[in-house]
Design a protein around this motif. Sequence first.
Motif, PDB file in Angstrom:
ATOM      1  N   THR A  21       0.817  -1.207   0.000  1.00  0.00           N
ATOM      2  CA  THR A  21       0.000   0.000   0.000  1.00  0.00           C
ATOM      3  C   THR A  21       0.858   1.268   0.000  1.00  0.00           C
ATOM      4  O   THR A  21       0.324   2.365   0.038  1.00  0.00           O
ATOM      5  CB  THR A  21      -0.893   0.026   1.256  1.00  0.00           C
ATOM      6  N   ASP A  44       1.627 -12.019  -2.576  1.00  0.00           N
ATOM      7  CA  ASP A  44       0.825 -10.798  -2.421  1.00  0.00           C
ATOM      8  C   ASP A  44       0.126 -10.802  -1.059  1.00  0.00           C
ATOM      9  O   ASP A  44      -1.081 -11.034  -0.953  1.00  0.00           O
ATOM     10  CB  ASP A  44      -0.199 -10.695  -3.557  1.00  0.00           C
ATOM     11  N   THR A  97       0.412  -9.140   3.229  1.00  0.00           N
ATOM     12  CA  THR A  97       1.036  -8.131   4.061  1.00  0.00           C
ATOM     13  C   THR A  97       2.134  -8.833   4.865  1.00  0.00           C
ATOM     14  O   THR A  97       2.343 -10.042   4.723  1.00  0.00           O
ATOM     15  CB  THR A  97      -0.010  -7.389   4.928  1.00  0.00           C
TER      16      THR A  97
HETATM   17  P1  IMP Z   1       1.111  -3.941   2.596  1.00  0.00           P
HETATM   18  O1  IMP Z   1       0.414  -4.438   3.795  1.00  0.00           O
HETATM   19  O2  IMP Z   1       1.044  -2.452   2.449  1.00  0.00           O
HETATM   20  O3  IMP Z   1       2.515  -4.471   2.458  1.00  0.00           O
HETATM   21  O4  IMP Z   1       0.311  -4.519   1.315  1.00  0.00           O
HETATM   22  C1  IMP Z   1       0.421  -5.868   0.898  1.00  0.00           C
HETATM   23  C2  IMP Z   1      -0.855  -6.357   0.229  1.00  0.00           C
HETATM   24  O5  IMP Z   1      -1.872  -6.438   1.211  1.00  0.00           O
HETATM   25  C3  IMP Z   1      -1.408  -5.464  -0.874  1.00  0.00           C
HETATM   26  O6  IMP Z   1      -1.983  -6.283  -1.865  1.00  0.00           O
HETATM   27  C4  IMP Z   1      -2.461  -4.655  -0.178  1.00  0.00           C
HETATM   28  O7  IMP Z   1      -3.448  -4.188  -1.071  1.00  0.00           O
HETATM   29  C5  IMP Z   1      -3.007  -5.679   0.809  1.00  0.00           C
HETATM   30  N1  IMP Z   1      -3.560  -5.064   2.023  1.00  0.00           N
HETATM   31  C6  IMP Z   1      -2.879  -4.523   3.051  1.00  0.00           C
HETATM   32  N2  IMP Z   1      -3.717  -4.082   3.989  1.00  0.00           N
HETATM   33  C7  IMP Z   1      -4.958  -4.359   3.568  1.00  0.00           C
HETATM   34  C8  IMP Z   1      -6.258  -4.180   4.148  1.00  0.00           C
HETATM   35  O8  IMP Z   1      -6.437  -3.660   5.271  1.00  0.00           O
HETATM   36  N3  IMP Z   1      -7.299  -4.621   3.380  1.00  0.00           N
HETATM   37  C9  IMP Z   1      -7.128  -5.217   2.170  1.00  0.00           C
HETATM   38  N4  IMP Z   1      -5.951  -5.407   1.615  1.00  0.00           N
HETATM   39  C10 IMP Z   1      -4.862  -4.994   2.300  1.00  0.00           C
END
Ligand code: IMP
Length: 531
Positions: free
Chosen positions: A190, A321, A323
């Motif tokens: 994100t 893909d 978090t």
């Molecule tokens: P990160 O958590 O920013 O590293 O994102 C990694 C992946 O998790 C991406 O595909 C995001 O779109 C997804 N993601 C992270 N947090 C959320 C959430 O709260 N809801 C849905 N998708 C999420």
Amino acid sequence: MPKKSTKHSSKQSSALVAAVEKSVKSDFEVIYMKHQDYVGWPKNTPHLYQNIARKNSAAIVGAALGDEGKGRLVDNLISTFLKKPGIKKVYLVRFQGGNNAGHTVEKDGVKLALHVVPSGIFYKDVIGIMDRGMIIHPEDMQTEILYAEKHVGSLKGRLFLSNDAIMCSDLERAEEQVNKIKEGKSKGGTGRGIGPSYAHHYDKTGLRIADLLGDDWQEKLSSRYDRYLKEFSVFNVDLATSEVPDFFTTKKTGISTVRTVGDKKTFLKRLADTRAWIIKRKLVTNTFLIHQRISDDKTAAVVFEGAQAAGLDAWIGTRPDVTASNTSAYGIREGTGFWRIENIYYIIGVIKIPYTSSVGARRMPTHIDLPKNLSDLPKNRSNEQEWAAFVRETAHEYGTTTGRPRDINYIDLSLITYNARMAGVETLAITHADIARETDTIQVCTHYTDKKGNLVYYQPGLSFIADVIPHYVSLPGWDGTACQKAKTISDLPRNCLKFLAFIQKRTGFPIVVATTGPDRRNIITFPGYID
Ligand code: IMP
């Protein structure tokens, strides 16, 4: 009779596939033809940990792919606990994730988008804890707290941040962009620096909130800046002009804005201001002591609020893909350091019906093709596209954090069963039960086969997901408006109840609560919810 989707039918049906199909058919007959549609915790069955769990404790975690509406359940748990005789306050604990999460909470007509502040902070009797497993970007957190306070009044003395929470700065956010350059990808996280911050926690080079508050903070952050400057130059990226999300302006204007990391002086000045604010607020504490207090306090309830979901979990999610945190109920152990899963009385996984949404690069097996902008839908759209468009619009499936339209997928019981089990939940909560029409026939994925027709079980991983063939049963729709009006189980449209019973039967997880509309009163509880 359940209909098998011809679109995905496999030629060689193994004995295992036949057995699954037989059991799907049998469940369908029992529920839809013999009307045995009990929903809720099985009668006369004790709770899993009832002898060792702390009374009045509950956890909410996502059991699908995020954005299931966990905030609504947290809200209901808080108000349910506060109505119990003798309960005077609720501790609400966030244990993982950062401002990659987004909850929209609404009270008395005020809508608030929160990211790291626990979602139930609207309640005066809630004490919020942002615990050690979280990723905290100090300036963004400050912006969010000030924004929340404008709407809910002062949070002084009832919102605390762990000394040990993992710190994220603009450096890790810029690093996320550089990682994308390294991997040659434009998509990934994100942009909130979540992945790099957890990565550096584990490689032991990362900082914690305690490091920001220490006397030598400037030295630590200054040398960190220098290190990033050097490392970025290898990829011909100038750190100072690297762009990161500007949460402050975004919050003020409502328009997603970016800013540059700035030179070292600018970078340190921003942090110095926030540091001074955090210290003055007495926001940071040793949360171990709060947890000790909670475990002794019979007038308090405790709710653990998960962010993201099992499908996004670093270990059991749709890798790569995902978090970077442990989003499951097991994450409560590492994210608080204090609570074991057996200490928690109610552990509830949240899913949506009658569909599953997803946001990210992943393409789920039950994905329905929709253009980003629904006005680009072709005139000769398929029935499934028409249904998915109805779902996206009616349920407003656009991200709280990013505003991105979410993918709409048919509900996938293979994925949900795996996620619920692996996330350590005991029961399921359902949201969006009103996103339905009587005229619809709803496809529910019951199992997968491989291309040779062999039964395959869900496994986390994008390459696995890309290769499986989903198999569906068609179930009748119901009147979503009637659902919204329901006050008791018996008011629910019977096909909605049967749908829930079918999910309960196929996944093996009792459904204990369902939200039936946008208003906080639109909620139906089943046996086994909070007693
Ligand atoms: P990160 O958590 O920013 O590293 O994102 C990694 C992946 O998790 C991406 O595909 C995001 O779109 C997804 N993601 C992270 N947090 C959320 C959430 O709260 N809801 C849905 N998708 C999420």
